[in-house]
Scaffold this active site. Sequence first.
Site, PDB file in Angstrom:
ATOM      1  N   ARG A  65       0.819  -1.211   0.000  1.00 23.19           N
ATOM      2  CA  ARG A  65       0.000   0.000   0.000  1.00 23.19           C
ATOM      3  C   ARG A  65       0.858   1.270   0.000  1.00 23.19           C
ATOM      4  O   ARG A  65       0.424   2.307  -0.481  1.00 23.19           O
ATOM      5  CB  ARG A  65      -0.906  -0.008   1.230  1.00 23.19           C
ATOM      6  N   TYR A 118     -15.273  21.196 -10.347  1.00 17.44           N
ATOM      7  CA  TYR A 118     -15.644  19.909 -10.951  1.00 17.44           C
ATOM      8  C   TYR A 118     -16.825  19.281 -10.164  1.00 17.44           C
ATOM      9  O   TYR A 118     -16.781  19.236  -8.922  1.00 17.44           O
ATOM     10  CB  TYR A 118     -14.398  19.026 -10.900  1.00 17.44           C
ATOM     11  N   ASP A 188      -6.814  22.292  -7.893  1.00 18.60           N
ATOM     12  CA  ASP A 188      -6.928  21.287  -8.949  1.00 18.60           C
ATOM     13  C   ASP A 188      -6.470  21.951 -10.245  1.00 18.60           C
ATOM     14  O   ASP A 188      -7.167  22.784 -10.813  1.00 18.60           O
ATOM     15  CB  ASP A 188      -8.388  20.811  -9.047  1.00 18.60           C
ATOM     16  N   LYS A 213      -5.905  12.272 -16.963  1.00 17.02           N
ATOM     17  CA  LYS A 213      -6.093  13.107 -18.167  1.00 17.02           C
ATOM     18  C   LYS A 213      -4.764  13.228 -18.923  1.00 17.02           C
ATOM     19  O   LYS A 213      -4.223  12.238 -19.336  1.00 17.02           O
ATOM     20  CB  LYS A 213      -6.668  14.467 -17.770  1.00 17.02           C
TER      21      LYS A 213
HETATM   22  C1  LIG Z   1     -10.890  19.063 -13.396  1.00 19.21           C
HETATM   23  C2  LIG Z   1     -10.980  17.638 -12.967  1.00 19.21           C
HETATM   24  N1  LIG Z   1     -10.447  17.284 -11.797  1.00 19.21           N
HETATM   25  C3  LIG Z   1     -10.497  16.016 -11.343  1.00 19.21           C
HETATM   26  C4  LIG Z   1     -11.112  15.030 -12.079  1.00 19.21           C
HETATM   27  C5  LIG Z   1     -11.217  13.648 -11.502  1.00 19.21           C
HETATM   28  O1  LIG Z   1     -10.277  12.789 -12.025  1.00 19.21           O
HETATM   29  P1  LIG Z   1     -10.562  11.209 -12.097  1.00 19.21           P
HETATM   30  O2  LIG Z   1     -11.541  11.015 -13.192  1.00 19.21           O
HETATM   31  O3  LIG Z   1      -9.226  10.620 -12.315  1.00 19.21           O
HETATM   32  O4  LIG Z   1     -11.141  10.798 -10.774  1.00 19.21           O
HETATM   33  C6  LIG Z   1     -11.665  15.339 -13.319  1.00 19.21           C
HETATM   34  C7  LIG Z   1     -12.311  14.287 -14.136  1.00 19.21           C
HETATM   35  O5  LIG Z   1     -12.960  14.530 -15.114  1.00 19.21           O
HETATM   36  C8  LIG Z   1     -11.614  16.681 -13.769  1.00 19.21           C
HETATM   37  O6  LIG Z   1     -12.166  17.037 -14.939  1.00 19.21           O
END
Ligand SMILES: Cc1ncc(COP(=O)(O)O)c(C=O)c1O
Length: 393
Positions: A65, A118, A188, A213
């Site tokens: 882990r 998000y 983020d 992404k």
């Molecule tokens: C801006 C943003 N942050 C975080 C995430 C979350 O990432 P994950 O899909 O890997 O959980 C996304 C997913 O679309 C996103 O668009």
Amino acid sequence: MKTADSENIITGIETALVHLGRESAEITNSVNPPLVRASTTVFRTLSEFKNSYKGVVFESPRYGRSGTSTNFELQAAMARISNAETCIATSSGLSAIAAVISAHASQGSHILVQRNVYGPTKALCDNSLNMIGSRVEYFDNAVDLETMINEATTLIFIEVPASLTMDMIDVRAVCLTAKKRNIPVACDGTWGTPVFFDAHALGVDISIHAATKYINGHSDLMMGLVTGSYDALASTRVWCDRFGSHASADACWLVLRGLRTLAVRMKQHHENAREVANFLCELPAIKKVMFPALPPDPGHSLWKSQFTGAPGPFTVELKNCNETSFELFINSLKLFGLGTSWGGFESLVMPAVPHHLRSLAVLPDEGRLVRLHIGLESPRDLCNDLERALAHL
Ligand SMILES: Cc1ncc(COP(=O)(O)O)c(C=O)c1O
């Protein structure tokens, strides 16, 4: 095997992306580091075993882990690329966001979150933090923020640009306001990646990326990466350890491979997205293109002062478009996959429904939004595909 003397020779991020995270390749005389899968780490002596429990969790092998050498290679490379001391790899972007926010939430605490983050981040804040007894409030900009901070505030969370609406927040101003009150800022910054967005240089304490992404870039795994100083990440690290939120060695190996081409992919995404966005601006079916890289966008000057590129995705508002023609438009696109993600090599389209319209059974014809992720195809082909499909409106 000859390895780059990373401390002295590597100055550009392009070089760092190619050379970092390959130290364990020396053992196998290969270009790429070996993939080490393990649940169990075995020690030669009792003192080695005991010592492994003294260091920082996630930076030396201890138990599956906490990661294997594959995880540590990626985390060290990501920390260097992000100009941070350390990095934690988690199982998805959302798990990284959840870990950071939850680690700062406790009975009576107050967390300030940018309003248009998000969707799943907002769902977590709306529906889960109250279970711990933490209160969430939403703010729109750095000016509002100043008046909303109070004695109980433990975290400020932002996302740049905001999902779907693509609003740009002034990251420097948010961080300056937060610093005056000694409150950490988590950001983020998935959209820009460290290639276009140096979050820590702008004052961000905890930088979060959904490596799912662009950083991985091939639409074949999920991962979150969190960077910052040891101090800033201390509570998040403990939270991840307690809740078992970790990335698999397989995913780390693939993300290391993704890093090698990240800079060139980002440059190409940027060029392609700008070409397609500019093309769309001229089409009669389009009301608005929400893309901070375009000069008319309200976030353009903030984008210029905080980013060195714009890979997309971006959002497009269609003119007077009913459900039938909307469906015809989406279904007749040939080069855009219909899916919710972005950041991979392929172009994607997704209906973008703002929060305040989500409960409506029928969306208004005017102002319908679509989000476009512009992939690595020829932008000319993508423009032709969009123009043909938009003829249905
Ligand atoms: C801006 C943003 N942050 C975080 C995430 C979350 O990432 P994950 O899909 O890997 O959980 C996304 C997913 O679309 C996103 O668009």
